[in-house]
Design an enzyme around this catalytic site. Structure first.
Site, PDB file in Angstrom:
ATOM      1  N   ASP A 223       0.453   8.487  -4.250  1.00 20.35           N
ATOM      2  CA  ASP A 223       1.227   9.018  -3.131  1.00 20.35           C
ATOM      3  C   ASP A 223       2.697   8.759  -3.428  1.00 20.35           C
ATOM      4  O   ASP A 223       3.199   7.650  -3.249  1.00 20.35           O
ATOM      5  CB  ASP A 223       0.802   8.325  -1.834  1.00 20.35           C
ATOM      6  CG  ASP A 223       1.540   8.851  -0.616  1.00 20.35           C
ATOM      7  OD1 ASP A 223       2.608   9.486  -0.790  1.00 20.35           O
ATOM      8  OD2 ASP A 223       1.080   8.623   0.519  1.00 20.35           O
TER       9      ASP A 223
ATOM     10  N   LYS B 110       9.024  14.827   1.385  1.00 20.58           N
ATOM     11  CA  LYS B 110      10.330  14.269   1.739  1.00 20.58           C
ATOM     12  C   LYS B 110      11.447  14.795   0.842  1.00 20.58           C
ATOM     13  O   LYS B 110      11.881  15.923   0.990  1.00 20.58           O
ATOM     14  CB  LYS B 110      10.271  12.738   1.751  1.00 20.58           C
ATOM     15  CG  LYS B 110       9.345  12.171   2.833  1.00 20.58           C
ATOM     16  CD  LYS B 110       9.481  10.675   2.942  1.00 20.58           C
ATOM     17  CE  LYS B 110       8.494  10.073   3.928  1.00 20.58           C
ATOM     18  NZ  LYS B 110       8.664  10.471   5.309  1.00 20.58           N
TER      19      LYS B 110
ATOM     20  N   PHE C 121       0.608   3.335   4.077  1.00 14.22           N
ATOM     21  CA  PHE C 121       0.960   4.393   5.034  1.00 14.22           C
ATOM     22  C   PHE C 121       0.984   5.706   4.272  1.00 14.22           C
ATOM     23  O   PHE C 121       1.762   5.875   3.336  1.00 14.22           O
ATOM     24  CB  PHE C 121       2.327   4.139   5.685  1.00 14.22           C
ATOM     25  CG  PHE C 121       2.661   5.169   6.726  1.00 14.22           C
ATOM     26  CD1 PHE C 121       2.260   5.002   8.044  1.00 14.22           C
ATOM     27  CD2 PHE C 121       3.364   6.319   6.392  1.00 14.22           C
ATOM     28  CE1 PHE C 121       2.542   5.957   9.007  1.00 14.22           C
ATOM     29  CE2 PHE C 121       3.653   7.279   7.341  1.00 14.22           C
ATOM     30  CZ  PHE C 121       3.244   7.096   8.656  1.00 14.22           C
TER      31      PHE C 121
END
Length: 264
Positions: free
Chosen positions: A97, A126, A6
């Site tokens: 990532d 984030k 994801f």
């Protein structure tokens, strides 16, 4: 990219994301992406070699150091060193990532550090904004950045680099380092994860596996329904947990890195 990955839901990142429920409504996506099993270096080499043979050279491999939404999937210890060697041999860039694993979450400042590997590109987000400001970062090598030198306006954004978001990110970096949050996450994870695994072993009828690294922790259940009931019970007791968007049978436990042992 990999199965179970994801990377986001905007057009470029959605092309790398693997789950059909997110991808299908927006097809066709950006062409050229291929998805292979996560944690399987042999599958990666076969895919790259096949692409090279047919003249469809692979530009980059994008991987999460630990798959977050995929269910807190931790690859074999030798996976990333093998990936790095394969990428070097074929002239392919390695993108880490670190949106979920970065900023100390796994017990290292960056999740990729667990494997002793240096990527060509890292993506941050984030926690990078200190949970206050939305900000992401593209981090790369001098060699790659120099490709932008002839025309730095090839890629611009209206709000990119805005001072408020950058101030929050700088503060988040300083606090993470000064308060040794990665070390705290490692210590607390080493304390909590064995206790969680021991607790889950008493409920083998619904619990499949407990796993994690630092304070990125997963509880996998035998069914989605069992996970939903456990999550509901925890919510009712004031404990917030998160599901996973790719692997619904797994709940994520991701407490603040500042949580105390007493609170754990």
């Amino acid at each position: 990219a990999t199965i179970g990955a994801f990377h986001g839901k905007s057009m470029g990142s959605l092309s790398a994301t693997s789950k059909v429920i997110f991808r299908k409504p927006f097809l066709p996506l950006i062409p050229g992406f291929r998805h292979i099993p996560y944690g399987d270096a042999d599958a990666l080499e076969k895919e790259i070699a096949s692409a090279e043979y047919t003249g469809e050279d692979i530009a980059a491999v994008i991987l999460e150091p630990i798959q977050g939404e995929g269910g807190v999937i931790i690859p074999p210890d030798d996976y990333f060193p093998q990936v790095r060697e394969i990428c070097n041999r074929y002239g392919v860039l390695l993108i880490a990532d670190e949106i979920q694993t970065g900023m100390g979450r796994t017990g290292k400042l960056f999740g990729i550090e667990h494997y002793g590997v240096v990527p060509d590109i890292m993506a941050l987000g984030k926690a990078f904004g200190g949970a206050i400001m939305p900000i992401g970062a593209f981090i790369s090598t001098k060699e790659i950045w120099e490709k932008m030198t002839p025309n730095p306006f090839l890629h611009t954004t209206t709000f990119g680099g805005n001072p408020i978001a950058c101030a929050a990110a700088i503060a988040a970096i300083n606090v993470t380092l000064e308060e040794r949050l990665p070390e705290q996450a490692a210590e607390k994870g080493n304390y909590f994860i064995p206790k969680l695994i021991d607790l889950m072993s008493n409920y083998k009828n619904i619990c499949a596996e407990g796993r994690g690294r630092g304070l990125l922790i997963g509880m996998e259940f035998t069914s989605d329904e069992a996970g939903y009931e456990v999550a509901k019970g925890l919510f009712e007791r004031g404990v917030l947990v998160a599901g996973t968007l790719i692997h619904a049978q797994t709940l994520r436990i991701e407490p603040p890195l500042t949580i105390t042992k007493a609170e754990l």
